[in-house]
Design an enzyme around this catalytic site. Structure first.
Site, PDB file in Angstrom:
ATOM      1  N   LYS A 179       0.806  -1.195   0.000  1.00  0.00           N
ATOM      2  CA  LYS A 179       0.000   0.000   0.000  1.00  0.00           C
ATOM      3  C   LYS A 179       0.855   1.268   0.000  1.00  0.00           C
ATOM      4  CE  LYS A 179      -3.362  -2.175   3.079  1.00  0.00           C
ATOM      5  NZ  LYS A 179      -3.902  -2.079   4.473  1.00  0.00           N
ATOM      6  N   PHE A 225      12.990   5.356  11.304  1.00  0.00           N
ATOM      7  CA  PHE A 225      11.677   4.902  10.852  1.00  0.00           C
ATOM      8  C   PHE A 225      10.835   6.122  10.517  1.00  0.00           C
ATOM      9  CE2 PHE A 225       7.467   3.124  10.847  1.00  0.00           C
ATOM     10  CZ  PHE A 225       7.681   1.933  10.169  1.00  0.00           C
ATOM     11  N   VAL A 226      10.349   6.175   9.277  1.00  0.00           N
ATOM     12  CA  VAL A 226       9.616   7.359   8.825  1.00  0.00           C
ATOM     13  C   VAL A 226       8.169   7.001   8.492  1.00  0.00           C
ATOM     14  CG1 VAL A 226      11.623   8.648   7.997  1.00  0.00           C
ATOM     15  CG2 VAL A 226      10.511   7.012   6.483  1.00  0.00           C
ATOM     16  N   ASP A 231      14.519  -0.322   2.041  1.00  0.00           N
ATOM     17  CA  ASP A 231      15.131  -0.442   3.358  1.00  0.00           C
ATOM     18  C   ASP A 231      16.151  -1.583   3.310  1.00  0.00           C
ATOM     19  OD1 ASP A 231      15.422  -0.034   6.143  1.00  0.00           O
ATOM     20  OD2 ASP A 231      13.827  -1.430   6.604  1.00  0.00           O
TER      21      ASP A 231
END
Ligand code: IMP
Length: 182
Positions: free
Chosen positions: A44, A153-154, A104
């Site tokens: 998503k 972590f965004v 990542d």
């Protein structure tokens, strides 16, 4: 109940994102000027980025496809990639651009690109809004990158923490803070 916004530190605001998306659009228009392009949106997380990016593709002959994958729970990768919604047609002979929110460990895109290459596209390239190269577990270099970021972590602009924060119009670093604080 409202979101714990005090845990967010803005990283890229609306204008910074719009500027990079426009530049990526120019890059892609040049790269794909002489053939139709199949844009494969990885759901998503990339839905917001993809919606803006395809509107920066001007008069390119664009077809859109959507593919669902899952590899994350909370703030950690499970290391296992699963296709939750596959393409509904063949991409053989087509020039394909995979649109992702963030690279990542590289596991998701390595798996996806290996899977899609077996379907004989004329070409396969990857555009990602964000790249965290310091976190790689497998070698993977995206072709088009919005921003390279450090190990944090965004959330926001499509990126989530357990399905929340996707709707924010900017990208922010999420600080989990003390587990018992609100
Ligand atoms: P990879 O397989 O480790 O490269 O992770 C790719 C996927 O992990 C992305 O498509 C995101 O859904 C998720 N992900 C990785 N880092 C972050 C992050 O900082 N915030 C939100 N999602 C992330």
């Amino acid at each position: 109940m409202s979101l714990p916004m005090h845990r967010l530190t803005p990283l890229f605001d609306v204008d910074a994102i719009a500027g990079r998306v426009a530049a990526l659009g120019r890059e892609l228009r040049e790269a794909h000027a002489d053939h139709p392009l199949t844009v494969i949106v990885v759901l998503k997380g990339s839905f917001v980025f993809a919606a803006d990016l395809v509107r920066a593709l001007g008069d390119l002959d664009v077809r859109m496809e959507f593919l669902g994958v899952r590899s994350y729970e909370g703030t950690t990768s499970t290391g296992q990639v699963e296709i939750t919604h596959d393409l509904r047609r063949s991409i053989a002979g087509e020039h394909c651009l995979v649109v992702e929110d963030i690279v990542d460990t590289g596991l998701t895109l390595r798996f996806l690109c290996d899977t899609l290459r077996q379907r004989d596209p004329a070409s396969l390239s990857v555009a990602t809004l964000l790249d965290k190269p310091s976190r790689r577990k497998v070698a993977f270099t995206p072709d088009h990158v919005g921003f390279t970021i450090p190990d944090a972590f965004v959330v926001g602009y499509g990126l989530d923490l357990d399905q929340r924060y996707r709707h924010l119009p900017y990208v922010a670093v999420y600080d989990p803070g003390h587990p018992e604080s609100p």
